[in-house]
Design an enzyme around this catalytic site. Structure first.
Site, mmCIF file in Angstrom:
data_model
loop_
_atom_site.group_PDB
_atom_site.id
_atom_site.type_symbol
_atom_site.label_atom_id
_atom_site.label_comp_id
_atom_site.label_asym_id
_atom_site.label_seq_id
_atom_site.Cartn_x
_atom_site.Cartn_y
_atom_site.Cartn_z
ATOM 1 N N HIS A 169 -1.316 1.004 -9.517
ATOM 2 C CA HIS A 169 -1.654 -0.404 -8.695
ATOM 3 C C HIS A 169 -2.384 -1.326 -9.602
ATOM 4 C CE1 HIS A 169 -3.955 -0.393 -4.705
ATOM 5 N NE2 HIS A 169 -3.379 -1.370 -5.634
ATOM 6 N N ARG A 174 1.421 -1.320 -0.133
ATOM 7 C CA ARG A 174 -0.098 -0.352 -0.250
ATOM 8 C C ARG A 174 0.555 1.029 -0.048
ATOM 9 N NH1 ARG A 174 -3.472 -2.134 -1.559
ATOM 10 N NH2 ARG A 174 -5.810 -3.158 -0.634
#
Ligand code: NDP
Ligand code: OXD
Length: 313
Positions: A276, A228
């Protein structure tokens, strides 16, 4: 059985996959005017705050991804309703691919060769042998363990770090804050596969980067973050790349996504950026997973991969 999908964009592929797997199941997509008391299961990805709490008869909330930080952001999430995170073989495989690809990329100094190619220059860099490269995986969960195993099979010297003590064949296992420095002191290529929780947020800062080891045949340590964005402090990473405290980085996740156009990371010659997508959730696999878990739940069997709200993952 009624399922509600609450996504930050229309989940067309997932809806099609669910309908193909369970044609008799009533699936609603938010926004919808379905009677809220009819919904028993919610599958969500980055839902806006305040939606989930309207469905007061929900029995299980499924995250469409492995991470659940996007759900736990919502202060109105119903207490006591289990949250199930995604564990799916293709998701795990893709993450291992990403980790291996980017480890090899920096170990074999590919960002430098690409730059030389752009300049039309023929020059050979010294590269360490795989067996001498020490890779450290932060997070020895489902994804971290699988990636560590692939790296080990490829010949790297692999260690892992987790909150509680773990064991994995051929992997030096470290646990907790007390053993973090020892883990970093033997790690030349750092892979971040931790969840975003209050305990992990900002953990990869200038101090941590300064504790990493440097392989004698590489210009400096490497950071690969596919966990993350909030795990790393972006300004510290940029400064470390500029000062040489970090040789290179692969970043799939960022403090702000999409990564703002003005970020110097875009132009940095030693940084590889991906949007991502280190490991996207496969719609058909997620549909099967959700339906299997619902079937277990309805037979009175325990759910798998339930999130512990106290730890945030
Ligand atoms: P798991 O829950 O299986 O594993 C999490 C690991 O992190 C565990 O080993 C856990 O320790 C460790 N951990 C958690 N908190 C701490 C802490 N405070 N200190 C040390 N270790 C800690 O998750 P997954 O492996 O399935 O996924 C990991 C993350 O990857 C997800 O949360 C998500 O954020 C990210 N992800 C990113 C994707 C992408 O495309 N970029 C795709 C999928 C996931 P312990 O073993 O002791 O519990
Ligand atoms: C996930 C993700 O958590 O894709 O699965 O980020």
């Amino acid at each position: 059985m009624s399922i509600l999908l609450v996504f930050n964009r229309h989940p067309a592929r997932f809806l099609a996959a669910l309908e193909a797997e369970a044609p008799k199941c009533a699936v609603h997509v938010w926004p919808t005017d379905v009677d809220p008391s009819a919904i028993r299961y919610i599958v969500a990805w980055k839902p806006a705050v305040g939606i989930i709490e309207r469905f007061t008869q929900t029995q299980v909330i499924f995250s469409y991804g492995a991470g659940v930080d996007h759900l736990l952001l919502d202060p109105g999430l119903p207490k006591g309703v289990p949250i199930v995170r995604l564990v799916e073989p293709d998701l795990t495989q893709r993450m291992s691919e990403y980790v291996l690809l980017h480890t090899l990329m920096h170990h074999r100094r590919m960002t430098e060769y690409l730059e030389l190619q752009r300049q039309g220059r023929w020059h050979e860099h010294w590269e360490p042998v795989t067996q001498d490269v020490r890779v450290g995986v932060m997070g020895l969960g489902v994804l971290g363990r699988a990636a560590a195993e692939k790296l080990r099979m490829f010949g790297y010297r692999v260690a892992g770090w987790s909150r509680t003590r773990r064991a994995a064949e051929g992997v030096e296992c470290y646990a907790g804050m007390d053993e973090l420095d020892a883990f970093l002191a033997r790690t030349e290529i750092l892979i971040a596969l931790l969840p975003d929780t209050p305990a992990t947020r900002g953990i990869i800062d200038a101090r941590l980067i300064g504790k990493l080891a440097t392989n004698p045949d590489l210009p400096g340590p490497v950071l690969i973050n596919a966990g993350r964005g909030r795990l790393h402090v972006e300004t510290d990473v940029i400064e470390a790349l500029n000062s040489g405290a970090l040789y290179a980085a692969s970043l799939d996740v960022f403090e702000a996504e999409p990564l703002p156009a003005a970020s110097p990371l875009w132009q940095h010659p030693r940084v590889v950026i991906t949007p991502h997508n280190a490991s996207n959730s496969p719609p058909a696999g997620v549909a099967r997973y959700v339906l299997e878990q619902i079937a277990r739940h309805e037979r009175g069997l325990p759910l798998a991969n339930v999130v512990d709200p106290a730890h945030g993952y």
